[in-house]
Design an enzyme around this catalytic site. Structure first.
Site, PDB file in Angstrom:
ATOM      1  N   GLU A 133      22.769 -25.706  17.428  1.00  0.00           N
ATOM      2  CA  GLU A 133      22.303 -24.734  16.436  1.00  0.00           C
ATOM      3  C   GLU A 133      22.950 -24.936  15.074  1.00  0.00           C
ATOM      4  O   GLU A 133      22.281 -24.865  14.046  1.00  0.00           O
ATOM      5  CB  GLU A 133      22.554 -23.299  16.916  1.00  0.00           C
ATOM      6  N   HIS A 140      22.799 -12.067  25.688  1.00  0.00           N
ATOM      7  CA  HIS A 140      21.415 -12.430  25.349  1.00  0.00           C
ATOM      8  C   HIS A 140      20.566 -11.241  24.908  1.00  0.00           C
ATOM      9  O   HIS A 140      19.339 -11.333  24.911  1.00  0.00           O
ATOM     10  CB  HIS A 140      20.736 -13.080  26.558  1.00  0.00           C
TER      11      HIS A 140
HETATM   12  C1  TPP Z   1      24.069 -21.996  21.995  1.00  0.00           C
HETATM   13  C2  TPP Z   1      22.938 -21.900  22.935  1.00  0.00           C
HETATM   14  N1  TPP Z   1      21.736 -22.401  22.593  1.00  0.00           N
HETATM   15  C3  TPP Z   1      20.695 -22.330  23.448  1.00  0.00           C
HETATM   16  C4  TPP Z   1      20.831 -21.747  24.667  1.00  0.00           C
HETATM   17  C5  TPP Z   1      19.630 -21.652  25.589  1.00  0.00           C
HETATM   18  N2  TPP Z   1      19.802 -22.531  26.741  1.00  0.00           N
HETATM   19  C6  TPP Z   1      20.382 -22.087  27.864  1.00  0.00           C
HETATM   20  S1  TPP Z   1      20.574 -23.282  28.989  1.00  0.00           S
HETATM   21  C7  TPP Z   1      19.868 -24.437  28.016  1.00  0.00           C
HETATM   22  C8  TPP Z   1      19.740 -25.835  28.517  1.00  0.00           C
HETATM   23  C9  TPP Z   1      21.047 -26.393  28.936  1.00  0.00           C
HETATM   24  O1  TPP Z   1      20.892 -27.625  29.586  1.00  0.00           O
HETATM   25  P1  TPP Z   1      22.133 -28.375  30.187  1.00  0.00           P
HETATM   26  O2  TPP Z   1      23.295 -28.292  29.282  1.00  0.00           O
HETATM   27  O3  TPP Z   1      21.683 -29.724  30.590  1.00  0.00           O
HETATM   28  O4  TPP Z   1      22.536 -27.517  31.477  1.00  0.00           O
HETATM   29  P2  TPP Z   1      21.669 -27.207  32.777  1.00  0.00           P
HETATM   30  O5  TPP Z   1      20.884 -25.997  32.476  1.00  0.00           O
HETATM   31  O6  TPP Z   1      20.842 -28.404  33.083  1.00  0.00           O
HETATM   32  O7  TPP Z   1      22.669 -26.922  33.849  1.00  0.00           O
HETATM   33  C10 TPP Z   1      19.488 -23.862  26.801  1.00  0.00           C
HETATM   34  C11 TPP Z   1      18.802 -24.567  25.718  1.00  0.00           C
HETATM   35  C12 TPP Z   1      22.097 -21.206  24.974  1.00  0.00           C
HETATM   36  N3  TPP Z   1      22.316 -20.566  26.137  1.00  0.00           N
HETATM   37  N4  TPP Z   1      23.122 -21.292  24.112  1.00  0.00           N
END
Ligand code: TPP
Ligand code: MG
Lengths: 325, 318
Positions: free
Chosen positions: A60, A129
């Site tokens: 972000e 959230h």
């Molecule tokens: C700062 C922030 N930006 C966006 C999100 C929304 N979000 C939650 S999980 C995720 C994907 C994360 O993927 P990864 O790091 O590969 O972990 P996984 O879910 O595969 O375990 C996103 C975009 C968030 N929680 N925090």
């Protein structure tokens, strides 16, 4: 007029502005291939291509800053935050960069950028959230903040935001994305900085914005059955703030209530109360009261969440409290 | 039974518990008994189970919203976890946290964090406190591969390496960040390379063999405990379910998912157990025990009370 959903109205606004101006591009997490976390941007990648619909990693601060830099040299970025909660990570870019570039450069650089995404509580998504961000961002000179409550305003305010030469933050709402409403045909623009009176009445003036409008209107119907007719002002823009219609209404009603989802401490509601008491003091028959979210981080439990966010019932009680003076 | 079979049997049981627990949670979610976000760990079980098998009681864990696996692997009860998903007062966060925010002070489980990246710095802070107090404790921090570009992660690594903090950061590379494959979030495919610029040790391996996960994470935990040096690890894993319950999963094929299920850690552990002489009866007994534990947890969650209104503000301040 056509009936659209709120998310479709936002999508139309983005697509129309991208059609008319090649400088406009969209950037954010999952906006392209995935079609948008909440499907606002569905189909845009296919239509405009990867040059103009840019998927980002979870960065972000990075992509907000990329937007600021691109805006300083003449592009018109639309930066999507998957939700406004994640804008906390980009706070520095919005506050220390986007908001201040024009002033610091003595007017040489503009920052025509839009930051948008859902604000406030969705459903049971917990403390991190479910936050309302208007108090944080309206505090900052140099930022404009709008919060469309209706489908037509979602389209019209977003289009105006994209054409604005300032940073404009568009606070959408996940609970409104599915809302249906009429949208005028053609190039529908809603000017930033104009509130709207959406209901007339002589008993109490209710000032609200965003999804709380949809708690206020049913509450007004309940009160109308008892002969209590409330006027309702939808602020639409939170900064700049237009209290003209609200003040005119208070001259008639002598009573006002602010309804907000956000926490009570400080914030937009407190600003509205301050202005009404200063500018309509002579007309007031009692104090201006507020119905707000409860002063706590959002609990996950559904029942507690319902108690934390203002409801139709708490609005009705708020109006009664105002009338009791 | 021989000692290696004993050890593997314990790990197998934990992995099975996580899987059955989450299958029950998915069902309860579709019945509307659980709300909000529900991010399942199914397919990744060997990561948490193998890694946490190295921890002592005083060690700490910090995770993401995908936290059911680490919670159960840490010995938090299925009852407290399921009740949290149901939002009940008997849940591990009293129904205030939900799926993304499992906490347990006694077991030093410090969440369950929902904002990507920031929790890595929090984990570094927990490790800092261990060093400050001169305790030989280790902090284990989990995050997803899609989160390695965010600032919080990098600042945390930089500080952990500079200050020699007893921290092990485990990047669970399940290949997707919501709908985005690693190739579209990063210019390199090996996230453990991020360690090099900070001057910290790194490792990278798969999760099909839970004992191998235990051994390799064990090396990093020993490094942290004995020498107070951090390590960055990438575990290569895969989630079978969507990012969360609302994800239709259109970004990958069913064939891909089926292919990845062929290296399932639970299936492999079961085969390895049989090779070590564990019979049908033992496996069946464990399956029955685990199923009973999950059923009991679901019943407990159903029957538990909702938190009262007085809890809304109760924890705002000390
Ligand atoms: C700062 C922030 N930006 C966006 C999100 C929304 N979000 C939650 S999980 C995720 C994907 C994360 O993927 P990864 O790091 O590969 O972990 P996984 O879910 O595969 O375990 C996103 C975009 C968030 N929680 N925090
Ligand atoms: Mg991932």
């Amino acid at each position: 007029m056509r009936e659209l959903r709120y998310r479709e109205a936002l999508r139309e606004a983005i697509a129309e502005e991208m059609d008319r101006d090649d400088r406009v591009f969209l950037m954010g997490e999952e906006v392209g291939y995935y079609q948008g976390a909440y499907k606002v941007t569905e189909g845009l990648l296919e239509r405009f291509g990867a040059r103009r619909v840019v998927d980002t990693p979870i960065t972000e601060e990075g992509f907000a800053g990329v937007g600021v830099g691109a805006a300083m040299v003449g592009l018109r970025p639309i930066i999507e935050f998957m939700t406004w909660n994640f804008s906390a990570v980009a706070f520095d870019q919005i506050i220390n960069h986007a908001a201040k570039i024009r002033q610091m450069s003595g007017g040489q650089f503009a920052c025509p950028i839009v930051f948008r995404g859902p604000n406030g509580a969705a459903r049971q998504t917990g403390a991190q959230h479910s936050q309302c961000w208007e108090a944080f961002y309206t505090h900052i000179p140099g930022l404009k903040v709008v919060a469309p409550a209706t489908v037509a305003d979602a389209k019209g305010l977003l289009k105006s935001a994209i054409r604005d030469d300032n940073p404009v933050l568009v606070l959408e709402d996940e609970r409104l994305y599915g809302l249906k409403g009429e949208v005028p045909d053609g190039d529908h623009l809603v000017p930033i900085g104009l509130s709207a009176q959406v209901r007339d009445g002589d008993a109490v003036t209710i000032v609200t914005w965003g999804k709380m409008l949809h708690m206020v209107l049913p509450a007004c119907e309940i009160l109308a059955k008892e002969g209590v007719e409330c006027a309702v002002i939808d602020l639409r823009s939170l900064r700049p703030l237009d209290l003209g219609p609200a003040l005119a209404s208070v001259e008639k009603t002598g009573r006002a209530l602010v309804v907000q989802e956000a926490w009570p401490y400080g914030g937009v509601g407190a600003e509205v109360v301050d202005r009404i008491q200063r500018d309509a003091f002579g007309a007031l028959k009692g104090p201006v009261l507020r119905v707000t979210g409860r002063d706590a981080s959002m609990p996950y439990n559904k029942h507690l969440e319902d108690l934390t966010i203002p409801s139709v019932d708490t609005v009705v009680r708020g109006v009664r409290a105002v009338l009791a003076w | 039974m021989a000692a290696p079979a004993d050890e593997l049997l314990g790990l197998y049981r934990q992995m099975l518990l996580i899987r059955r627990f989450e299958e029950a949670a998915a069902k309860a979610y579709s019945q509307g008994k659980i709300g909000g976000f529900l991010h399942l760990y199914i397919g990744q079980e060997a990561s948490a189970v193998g890694a946490l098998a190295n921890l002592n009681a005083g060690d700490a864990i910090v995770g993401t919203y995908r936290d059911h696996g680490i919670a159960l692997a840490r010995g938090m009860s299925a009852r407290a976890c399921m009740a949290e998903l149901y939002g009940k007062v008997t849940g591990c966060s009293k129904g205030l946290g939900g799926s993304m925010h499992f906490f347990d002070a006694e077991r030093r489980m410090l969440g369950g964090d929902g904002i990507v990246g920031g929790h890595v710095a929090v984990a570094a802070g927990v490790a800092f406190a261990s060093k400050y107090r001169d305790r030989r404790e280790v902090t284990l921090c989990f995050l997803g591969e899609g989160s390695v570009s965010i600032g919080g992660f990098h600042e945390a690594l930089s500080l952990a390496a500079l200050w020699d903090l007893p921290l092990v950061v485990i990047v669970e590379n399940n290949e997707y960040s919501m709908g985005t494959p690693l190739s579209r979030t990063l210019a390199v495919h090996d996230t453990s390379q991020k360690a090099h610029g900070y001057g910290m040790a790194s490792d990278r391996f798969g999760t099909s063999d839970v004992l191998e996960v235990k051994r390799r994470v064990g090396e990093a935990v020993a490094r942290a405990r004995e020498t107070s040096k951090p390590t960055l690890i990438e575990v290569q894993t895969y989630r079978y379910r969507g990012h969360s319950m609302s994800d239709p999963g259109k970004y990958r094929t069913a064939d891909e998912v089926e292919l990845r299920k062929k290296t399932d850690p639970i299936v492999k552990a079961e085969a390895d157990l049989r090779a070590l002489g564990v019979g049908d009866a033992d496996i069946a007994r464990i399956e029955a025990e685990v199923e009973a534990e999950v059923e009991d947890a679901s019943r407990f969650a159903e029957e538990s009370a909702e938190p009262g209104e007085e809890l809304i503000e109760a924890f705002t301040y000390a």
